[in-house]
Design an enzyme around this catalytic site. Structure first.
Site, PDB file in Angstrom:
ATOM      1  CD  GLU A  96     -12.485  29.323 -19.466  1.00  0.00           C
ATOM      2  OE1 GLU A  96     -13.624  29.823 -19.487  1.00  0.00           O
ATOM      3  OE2 GLU A  96     -12.057  28.577 -20.373  1.00  0.00           O
ATOM      4  N   GLY A 104      -5.842  32.058 -31.861  1.00  0.00           N
ATOM      5  CA  GLY A 104      -4.402  31.986 -31.701  1.00  0.00           C
ATOM      6  C   GLY A 104      -3.952  32.511 -30.357  1.00  0.00           C
ATOM      7  CG  LEU A 161      -4.871  29.444 -26.689  1.00  0.00           C
ATOM      8  CD1 LEU A 161      -4.546  29.091 -28.140  1.00  0.00           C
ATOM      9  CD2 LEU A 161      -5.197  28.178 -25.904  1.00  0.00           C
ATOM     10  NE  ARG A 164     -13.483  37.570 -28.307  1.00  0.00           N
ATOM     11  CZ  ARG A 164     -12.613  36.599 -28.097  1.00  0.00           C
ATOM     12  NH1 ARG A 164     -12.475  36.095 -26.892  1.00  0.00           N
ATOM     13  NH2 ARG A 164     -11.885  36.133 -29.085  1.00  0.00           N
ATOM     14  CB  ALA A 224     -11.736  15.589  -9.879  1.00  0.00           C
TER      15      ALA A 224
END
Length: 482
Positions: free
Chosen positions: A341, A44, A358, A263, A145
């Site tokens: 990112e 989320g 996000l 993490r 690209a």
């Protein structure tokens, strides 16, 4: 104004939603409009909507998770801007019985602050809505690209490929929104094709990239028989799932934060077990209402008849490094913008806080679209057909991924990095001009990451190197001003 957007995820769509009304835009998609990392985002969006939460608390969690390597001013702007934008869209997210946002808990957060949609389907729900904007612009699918056009110190367009041919397309602005670098590694949560294309193109254009050694690994990729089944959202551990060793003992019992430790800490623990030949399992038996809260995961579990213990491994998840840009997407190269990112805005520091990605996508995309209204308009346009790419033998991608993992995995050392660099430098230069463009980008981006990791001997966050030195503890020198 003529604009080229490279990529079609949430950051790209946020740009498109806020372009000047007179802008003429071409979107170049490497694959289809229904692929990419944004669709796969399960957890989320983090934002301080809990009654006990605040911008200050979210800021502190972000800074501590990033080992205080973050740009604190930009982190504050990110959270403030993000909350303002999300306040206007709260009806998109799951709500509790009282009608307020249903907020989930994830690792390194001090409070529940994860907005989610459809349980663990947030990314796909947001993209279903955002994709409508692509109907109003020129979109070329299967059009990767190749390189940025640079003229007189300005980015003036792109060289791209489509249907086996090469073209040069000129524009007033180019927005890099091509995502990260997860597919450089054998295990990744990322969509296929996330091969560091933005970083490679920018580097070939002369842009000096930042923080390339900082690759975040997610500790809970469901893996079987050497392949990734899917990412298991951190929110599942926030709902009660625990990591267990082969003998059934809890892996994270002794760590601060337990199964919701940052993490980088959790990934190193999982990786250490697996490096010693032992399996790690995620035990979901304590998760209540699993089918309702995590339908995407539950559907796959049901299909595979897997039971409530799933085998997990670490996988490349999010690249904190990339093209240096501010929160408006502006880079050092006039005419070139980078969002999501693909950019390195400094908000993540050495390790991204869960579900801030996000948030960054919508904030930088929205601000970039608005910033383009202030850009000079040189009036650049036009398409030129170029010679087709040169034929080339495609290098063995699995072998390349294996070497990259050995040098740039969860825990690194200089000997392995030297070996990786020797291997990467053995490939022919200018491979990007051939039919092996994607592999060329893998090699170039991996080289940039390995060079940065070799130079940086400070184990910190997602860049953890075996050295005789203790990690530097980055701490604030003064309280933030809000």
């Amino acid at each position: 104004m003529n604009v080229i957007v490279i990529g079609g995820g949430l950051a790209a769509c946020s740009v498109l939603s806020h372009l000047p009304p007179e802008a003429s835009c071409t979107v170049l998609l490497k694959n289809s409009r229904y692929s990419g990392n944004s669709y796969l985002a399960q957890g989320g969006i983090a934002a301080p909507f809990h009654p006990d939460d605040s911008v200050e608390k979210h800021w502190l969690d972000t800074m501590e998770c990033g080992s205080w390597k973050n740009n604190g001013t930009r982190v504050r702007e990110l959270i403030q801007n993000g909350k303002q934008l999300l306040t206007e869209q709260l009806d998109l997210f799951d709500q509790n019985h009282e009608g307020s946002p249903a907020l989930a808990m994830e690792g390194a957060h001090s409070l529940p602050r994860i907005l989610h949609a459809g349980g663990d389907q947030t990314g796909s729900r947001l993209m279903e809505q955002a994709n409508g904007i692509l109907k109003h612009v020129r979109v070329l699918e299967q059009a990767p690209a190749e390189d940025l056009l640079i003229e007189h110190g300005r980015c003036t367009g792109v060289i791209y490929r489509h249907r086996g041919e090469r073209f040069q397309l000129r524009s007033d602005a180019v927005i890099l929104a091509a995502g990260g670098s997860g597919s450089l590694f054998p295990y990744t949560s990322n969509a296929p094709g996330t091969t560091g294309d933005a970083a490679a193109m920018a580097s070939r254009a002369g842009v000096i990239l930042t923080d390339m050694e900082y690759m975040q690994f997610h500790p809970t990729l469901w893996v079987e028989n050497g392949r990734t089944i899917q990412l298991i959202s951190e929110a599942v551990r926030g709902a009660g799932a625990v990591l267990r060793r082969e003998d059934g003992s809890r892996l994270m019992r002794e760590e601060d934060g337990g199964d919701l430790a940052p993490r980088d800490v959790t990934s190193r623990a999982v990786d250490q077990e697996r490096q010693q030949g032992r399996s790690v399992w995620l035990d979901l038996s304590a998760v209540e209402k699993l089918a309702e809260r995590f339908p995407f995961l539950y559907q796959e579990m049901s299909r595979r008849k897997s039971g409530l213990r799933l085998p997990v491994a670490c996988g490349a998840h999010f690249h904190m490094g990339g093209v240096p840009a501010d929160l408006d997407g502006r880079t050092e190269l006039p005419g070139l913008f980078a969002v999501g990112e693909a950019a390195c805005t400094g908000v993540h520091g050495a390790n991204r806080l869960a579900s801030n990605s996000l948030l960054e996508a919508i904030v930088t995309g929205t601000r970039c679209g608005a910033a383009l209204r202030e850009e000079p308009i040189p009036g650049l346009k036009g398409v030129t057909k170029l010679a087709p790419p040169l034929p080339a033998e495609e290098p063995d991608v699995k072998e390349l991924q294996r070497h990259i993992h050995e040098g740039l995995g969860v825990v690194r050392n200089n000997a392995a990095l030297d070996g990786l660099l020797d291997y990467l430098r053995s490939f022919s230069p200018a491979l990007e001009k051939t039919t092996a463009l994607e592999t060329a980008n893998r090699i170039q981006t991996a080289t940039l990451m390995a060079e940065a990791a070799r130079k940086n001997n400070t184990p910190l966050g997602a860049h953890w190197k075996e050295t005789t030195h203790e990690p530097i503890a980055f701490t604030r020198t003064a309280d933030p001003v809000f």
